[in-house]
Design an enzyme around this catalytic site. Structure first.
Site, mmCIF file in Angstrom:
data_model
loop_
_atom_site.group_PDB
_atom_site.id
_atom_site.type_symbol
_atom_site.label_atom_id
_atom_site.label_comp_id
_atom_site.label_asym_id
_atom_site.label_seq_id
_atom_site.Cartn_x
_atom_site.Cartn_y
_atom_site.Cartn_z
ATOM 1 C CG ASP A 123 -0.793 -0.207 2.768
ATOM 2 O OD1 ASP A 123 1.063 0.165 2.655
ATOM 3 O OD2 ASP A 123 -1.318 -0.153 2.987
ATOM 4 C CB SER A 124 4.396 1.914 0.266
ATOM 5 O OG SER A 124 5.038 0.654 -0.723
ATOM 6 C CG ASP A 129 0.844 -4.331 2.011
ATOM 7 O OD1 ASP A 129 0.966 -5.267 2.465
ATOM 8 O OD2 ASP A 129 1.379 -2.967 1.797
ATOM 9 C CE LYS A 138 3.236 -5.798 3.663
ATOM 10 N NZ LYS A 138 3.158 -5.064 4.380
ATOM 11 C CD GLU A 187 0.660 -1.854 7.729
ATOM 12 O OE1 GLU A 187 -0.494 -1.254 8.724
ATOM 13 O OE2 GLU A 187 1.171 -1.307 6.908
ATOM 14 C CD GLU A 223 7.525 -0.171 7.685
ATOM 15 O OE1 GLU A 223 6.687 -0.745 7.269
ATOM 16 O OE2 GLU A 223 8.423 0.781 7.156
HETATM 17 O O1 KIV Z 1 3.979 -1.010 1.670
HETATM 18 C C1 KIV Z 1 4.889 -1.577 1.718
HETATM 19 O O2 KIV Z 1 5.394 -0.998 0.610
HETATM 20 C C2 KIV Z 1 5.202 -2.625 3.242
HETATM 21 C C3 KIV Z 1 6.471 -2.443 2.921
HETATM 22 C C4 KIV Z 1 7.263 -1.324 3.491
HETATM 23 C C5 KIV Z 1 7.037 -3.605 3.743
HETATM 24 O O3 KIV Z 1 4.628 -2.407 3.619
#
Ligand code: KIV
Length: 279
Positions: A44-45, A83, A113, A115, A182
Site C-alpha cells: 500500500d506504499s 497489502d 499482507k 498490519e 519494519e
Molecule cells: O507497503 C509496503 O510497501 C510495505 C513495505 C514497506 C514492507 O508494506
C-alpha cells in the site's frame, strides 16, 4: 521456478535468504520477476510512491485490486503478496475475509499482507481458514502512523520490544506464513527471527532476518521526497530519467527528433497526386 508459500517455509528451514521487492504495475513486475526475486509485494506504499499521498491511509481496495491485477499480468514466478489497505480488515473478521478474497479473486494475488499483532489475530486465522495465505507486518506499521505520532523506529524500550516479540509469536500461532518486520533494532529482529518458525522479512530490521524487502523506487533513486536510513541505493534511475526527458525536450525543440529513421514512408507518386488533388 515458481515461488509459493512452500518456498518461504523451505528457505527458513534451509537457511536461505528470501528476496522481495515492491511492484505496482505490469512493466516493473515483469522486470522484477525476470530476475528471479522470490516475491513481489504490491504494497500500500503505492499510495505514496505511485499516487502521491503523504501516507498510506487513503489507499482503497479498488486501488489495490487495480495495481495487483497489473502486477499479476507481468509476473510468472514470483509469489505475489497484496497489502490489505487501511480499514479493509480492522473493522471486522467478515470484512477481512471478504477483502482478502477480492485481492486473490479479482487481483490474482497469491497471498495478502496485513498490519498488526494480537489485535488482528482473529482476522489472520479467519483468512487462513479460507485458504488464503497471510503475511503479518509488525514494528513500524505505516497504517498506524497517527497512533505512533509519525514514522518512528519501534521496539526500542523493554516493553515495546517485548510486545513485538509476543506479537510475532501470536501471528505465527494465528497461521501467518511469514512476517514483515519494519524499522526495529537489528538485535530485536534477530531475537524474533530465532524465536519463530516462520520467515521474517526485514525492512530496516537488519541482516538477521530471513529475507529482505525494499520499495523499488527507493532502491532505484526514483522517489526523492525522503529516503529512509535503511534504504540502499542500487541505482540513480531518477536522475537518468530526468536526463533522458531533458534530452528529448531539447531534441524536439531543435528539430532533431524525430529523425528520418523514426519516420514512415509513402511513395512519391502518391504524394504527387495528393499535392495535385489539393490544388
Ligand atoms: O507497503 C509496503 O510497501 C510495505 C513495505 C514497506 C514492507 O508494506
Amino acid at each position: 521456478m515458481k515461488n509459493t508459500v512452500l518456498t518461504f517455509k523451505n528457505a527458513k528451514q534451509e537457511n536461505k535468504k528470501l528476496t522481495m521487492l515492491t511492484a505496482y504495475d505490469y512493466s516493473i513486475a515483469k522486470l522484477v520477476d525476470e530476475t528471479g526475486i522470490n516475491s513481489i509485494l504490491v504494497g500500500d506504499s503505492l499510495g505514496m510512491v505511485m499516487l502521491g499521498y503523504e501516507d498510506t491511509l487513503s489507499v482503497t481496495m479498488e486501488d489495490m485490486i487495480h495495481h495487483t491485477k497489473a502486477v499479476a499480468r507481468g509476473s510468472k514466478n514470483a509469489l505475489i503478496i497484496a497489502d490489505m489497505p487501511f480499514m479493509s480488515y480492522q473493522t471486522s473478521v467478515y470484512d477481512a475475509v471478504v477483502n482478502a478474497g477480492r485481492l486473490i479473486k479479482e487481483g490474482r494475488a497469491h497471498a495478502v499482507k496485513l498490519e498488526g499483532g494480537e489485535e488482528v489475530c482473529k482476522q489472520i486465522k479467519a483468512i487462513v481458514d479460507s485458504s488464503i495465505p497471510v503475511m503479518a507486518h509488525l514494528g513500524l506499521t505505516p497504517q498506524s502512523i497517527n497512533a505512533f505520532g509519525g514514522f518512528k523506529v519501534q521496539g526500542k524500550d523493554m516493553d515495546a520490544a517485548k510486545k513485538i516479540i509476543d506479537a510475532a509469536k501470536a501471528v505465527e500461532q494465528a497461521g501467518a506464513f511469514a512476517v514483515t518486520l519494519e524499522c526495529i533494532p537489528e538485535k530485536l529482529a534477530e531475537i524474533i527471527t530465532n524465536s519463530i518458525s516462520i520467515p521474517t522479512i526485514g525492512i530496516g530490521a537488519g541482516s538477521a532476518c530471513d529475507g529482505q524487502v525494499l520499495v523499488y523506487q527507493d532502491m532505484l533513486g526514483m522517489f526523492s521526497n525522503f529516503t529512509p536510513k535503511f534504504v540502499k541505493r542500487y541505482a540513480n534511475i531518477g536522475d537518468q530519467m530526468k536526463h533522458a526527458f531533458l534530452s528529448y525536450q531539447e531534441d524536439v525543440q531543435n528539430g532533431i527528433f524525430p529523425g528520418t529513421e523514426h519516420n514512415f514512408s509513402i511513395s512519391d507518386e502518391i504524394i504527387q497526386k495528393l499535392y495535385g488533388s489539393g490544388e
